[in-house]
Design a protein around this motif. Structure first.
Motif, PDB file in Angstrom:
ATOM      1  N   SER A 175       0.871  -1.175   0.000  1.00 36.81           N
ATOM      2  CA  SER A 175       0.000   0.000   0.000  1.00 36.81           C
ATOM      3  C   SER A 175       0.909   1.226   0.000  1.00 36.81           C
ATOM      4  N   PRO A 176       0.465   2.340  -0.599  1.00 38.52           N
ATOM      5  CA  PRO A 176       1.328   3.534  -0.652  1.00 38.52           C
ATOM      6  C   PRO A 176       1.429   4.245   0.704  1.00 38.52           C
ATOM      7  N   GLY A 177       2.457   5.078   0.822  1.00 39.59           N
ATOM      8  CA  GLY A 177       2.580   5.949   1.995  1.00 39.59           C
ATOM      9  C   GLY A 177       3.296   5.358   3.186  1.00 39.59           C
ATOM     10  N   HIS A 178       3.927   4.200   3.015  1.00 35.91           N
ATOM     11  CA  HIS A 178       4.631   3.564   4.136  1.00 35.91           C
ATOM     12  C   HIS A 178       6.137   3.562   3.892  1.00 35.91           C
ATOM     13  N   ASN A 179       6.869   3.524   4.997  1.00 38.76           N
ATOM     14  CA  ASN A 179       8.306   3.316   4.944  1.00 38.76           C
ATOM     15  C   ASN A 179       8.687   2.441   6.128  1.00 38.76           C
ATOM     16  N   VAL A 180       9.962   2.211   6.299  1.00 42.97           N
ATOM     17  CA  VAL A 180      10.429   1.422   7.430  1.00 42.97           C
ATOM     18  C   VAL A 180      11.723   2.035   7.939  1.00 42.97           C
ATOM     19  N   GLY A 181      11.879   2.005   9.254  1.00 41.12           N
ATOM     20  CA  GLY A 181      13.108   2.497   9.883  1.00 41.12           C
ATOM     21  C   GLY A 181      13.244   1.916  11.265  1.00 41.12           C
ATOM     22  N   PHE A 182      14.475   1.806  11.718  1.00 39.06           N
ATOM     23  CA  PHE A 182      14.718   1.298  13.063  1.00 39.06           C
ATOM     24  C   PHE A 182      14.365   2.362  14.092  1.00 39.06           C
ATOM     25  N   THR A 223      23.648   0.875  13.153  1.00 45.50           N
ATOM     26  CA  THR A 223      23.318   2.186  12.605  1.00 45.50           C
ATOM     27  C   THR A 223      21.839   2.225  12.241  1.00 45.50           C
ATOM     28  N   LEU A 224      21.155   3.276  12.679  1.00 41.98           N
ATOM     29  CA  LEU A 224      19.741   3.429  12.351  1.00 41.98           C
ATOM     30  C   LEU A 224      19.584   3.751  10.870  1.00 41.98           C
ATOM     31  N   PHE A 225      18.499   3.328  10.292  1.00 47.83           N
ATOM     32  CA  PHE A 225      18.207   3.676   8.903  1.00 47.83           C
ATOM     33  C   PHE A 225      16.715   3.931   8.772  1.00 47.83           C
ATOM     34  N   THR A 226      16.349   4.672   7.744  1.00 45.83           N
ATOM     35  CA  THR A 226      14.954   4.892   7.376  1.00 45.83           C
ATOM     36  C   THR A 226      14.879   4.838   5.860  1.00 45.83           C
ATOM     37  N   SER A 227      13.934   4.079   5.352  1.00 48.20           N
ATOM     38  CA  SER A 227      13.773   3.938   3.897  1.00 48.20           C
ATOM     39  C   SER A 227      12.946   5.087   3.340  1.00 48.20           C
ATOM     40  N   GLY A 228      12.892   5.147   2.023  1.00 49.70           N
ATOM     41  CA  GLY A 228      11.999   6.079   1.356  1.00 49.70           C
ATOM     42  C   GLY A 228      10.573   5.561   1.423  1.00 49.70           C
ATOM     43  N   PHE A 229       9.625   6.395   1.033  1.00 45.04           N
ATOM     44  CA  PHE A 229       8.217   6.014   1.063  1.00 45.04           C
ATOM     45  C   PHE A 229       7.848   5.170  -0.152  1.00 45.04           C
ATOM     46  N   ALA A 230       6.999   4.170   0.107  1.00 40.21           N
ATOM     47  CA  ALA A 230       6.495   3.266  -0.929  1.00 40.21           C
ATOM     48  C   ALA A 230       7.627   2.607  -1.708  1.00 40.21           C
ATOM     49  N   LYS A 231       8.736   2.361  -1.033  1.00 37.18           N
ATOM     50  CA  LYS A 231       9.896   1.726  -1.654  1.00 37.18           C
ATOM     51  C   LYS A 231      10.119   0.353  -1.042  1.00 37.18           C
ATOM     52  N   GLU A 232      10.507  -0.571  -1.864  1.00 40.68           N
ATOM     53  CA  GLU A 232      10.938  -1.879  -1.392  1.00 40.68           C
ATOM     54  C   GLU A 232      12.358  -1.711  -0.870  1.00 40.68           C
ATOM     55  N   ILE A 233      12.624  -2.273   0.302  1.00 43.68           N
ATOM     56  CA  ILE A 233      13.977  -2.179   0.856  1.00 43.68           C
ATOM     57  C   ILE A 233      14.352  -3.514   1.477  1.00 43.68           C
ATOM     58  N   THR A 275       7.377   5.512   9.765  1.00 45.88           N
ATOM     59  CA  THR A 275       7.457   6.863  10.324  1.00 45.88           C
ATOM     60  C   THR A 275       6.111   7.585  10.376  1.00 45.88           C
ATOM     61  N   PRO A 276       5.350   7.692   9.267  1.00 40.42           N
ATOM     62  CA  PRO A 276       4.104   8.460   9.353  1.00 40.42           C
ATOM     63  C   PRO A 276       2.992   7.762  10.141  1.00 40.42           C
ATOM     64  N   HIS A 277       3.107   6.462  10.369  1.00 44.56           N
ATOM     65  CA  HIS A 277       2.038   5.726  11.039  1.00 44.56           C
ATOM     66  C   HIS A 277       2.469   5.167  12.396  1.00 44.56           C
ATOM     67  N   LEU A 278       3.572   5.650  12.926  1.00 40.51           N
ATOM     68  CA  LEU A 278       4.036   5.181  14.231  1.00 40.51           C
ATOM     69  C   LEU A 278       3.004   5.468  15.311  1.00 40.51           C
ATOM     70  N   GLY A 279       2.425   6.661  15.290  1.00 38.78           N
ATOM     71  CA  GLY A 279       1.413   7.017  16.280  1.00 38.78           C
ATOM     72  C   GLY A 279       0.170   6.150  16.201  1.00 38.78           C
ATOM     73  N   MET A 280      -0.037   5.518  15.048  1.00 43.61           N
ATOM     74  CA  MET A 280      -1.179   4.616  14.858  1.00 43.61           C
ATOM     75  C   MET A 280      -0.792   3.173  15.162  1.00 43.61           C
ATOM     76  N   GLY A 281       0.451   2.978  15.605  1.00 45.53           N
ATOM     77  CA  GLY A 281       0.874   1.654  16.043  1.00 45.53           C
ATOM     78  C   GLY A 281       1.576   0.804  15.008  1.00 45.53           C
ATOM     79  N   MET A 282       2.052   1.394  13.929  1.00 42.42           N
ATOM     80  CA  MET A 282       2.682   0.586  12.879  1.00 42.42           C
ATOM     81  C   MET A 282       4.139   0.318  13.226  1.00 42.42           C
ATOM     82  N   VAL A 283       4.351  -0.811  13.904  1.00 41.68           N
ATOM     83  CA  VAL A 283       5.667  -1.243  14.364  1.00 41.68           C
ATOM     84  C   VAL A 283       5.818  -2.748  14.151  1.00 41.68           C
ATOM     85  N   GLY A 284       7.048  -3.215  14.238  1.00 37.11           N
ATOM     86  CA  GLY A 284       7.313  -4.641  14.126  1.00 37.11           C
ATOM     87  C   GLY A 284       8.628  -4.990  14.787  1.00 37.11           C
TER      88      GLY A 284
END
Length: 148
Positions: free
Chosen positions: A61-68, A78-88, A103-112
């Motif tokens: 789905s669009p609008g997501h990224n991932v980061g430590f 080392t911490l990293f953060t990916s770009g949005f809607a990118k496969e990493i 990052t944009p959905h952390l407040g909504m609980g999007m963690v793993g």
């Protein structure tokens, strides 16, 4: 000389076998998991890998990224953060627990979580890493799964 050649061939084949056994686990970044009707979720939320394995996060789905999450990874990572809607893809070289977020959905609980090498030595630090309340609530069952 022949013994040296045979020994070299054995070492090279053993190294190639190690590379061939490295796994790649796919984690989806989703707006909604239709099976659980959960919004803004990584699926699966917990992955267990061996040292040297990779995790590939795929934006289904669009609008997501991932980061430590700061403080939620083994010391020295080392911490990293990916770009949005990118496969990493990230290769996990250091054993331990890794808390990651969208990052944009952390407040909504999007963690793993990623557990590398069944090493839980940084469990207390991973649990103490700052995330908002809903993210903390979503992490609870994932941390409980680590205890099994």
């Amino acid at each position: 000389m022949r013994t040296l050649w045979i020994l070299s061939a054995f070492v090279l084949s053993a190294a190639a076998a190690q590379v061939a056994t490295a796994a790649e686990i796919v984690v989806e970044m989703m707006n909604r998991d239709k099976t659980t009707n959960t919004m803004n979720v990584f699926k699966p939320g917990l992955v267990k890998v061996a040292k040297g394995d990779t995790v590939k996060w795929v934006a289904t789905s669009p609008g997501h990224n991932v980061g430590f999450v700061a403080g939620g990874v083994p010391a020295g990572v080392t911490l990293f953060t990916s770009g949005f809607a990118k496969e990493i893809t990230y290769k996990f070289e250091k054993p331990g627990i890794y808390v990651y977020k969208c990052t944009p959905h952390l407040g909504m609980g999007m963690v793993g979580l990623v557990l590398v090498g069944n090493d839980k030595s940084n469990l207390a630090a991973a649990k103490a890493a700052f995330v908002p309340p809903l993210a903390k609530k979503r992490l609870e069952p994932l941390f409980a799964e680590l205890a099994k």
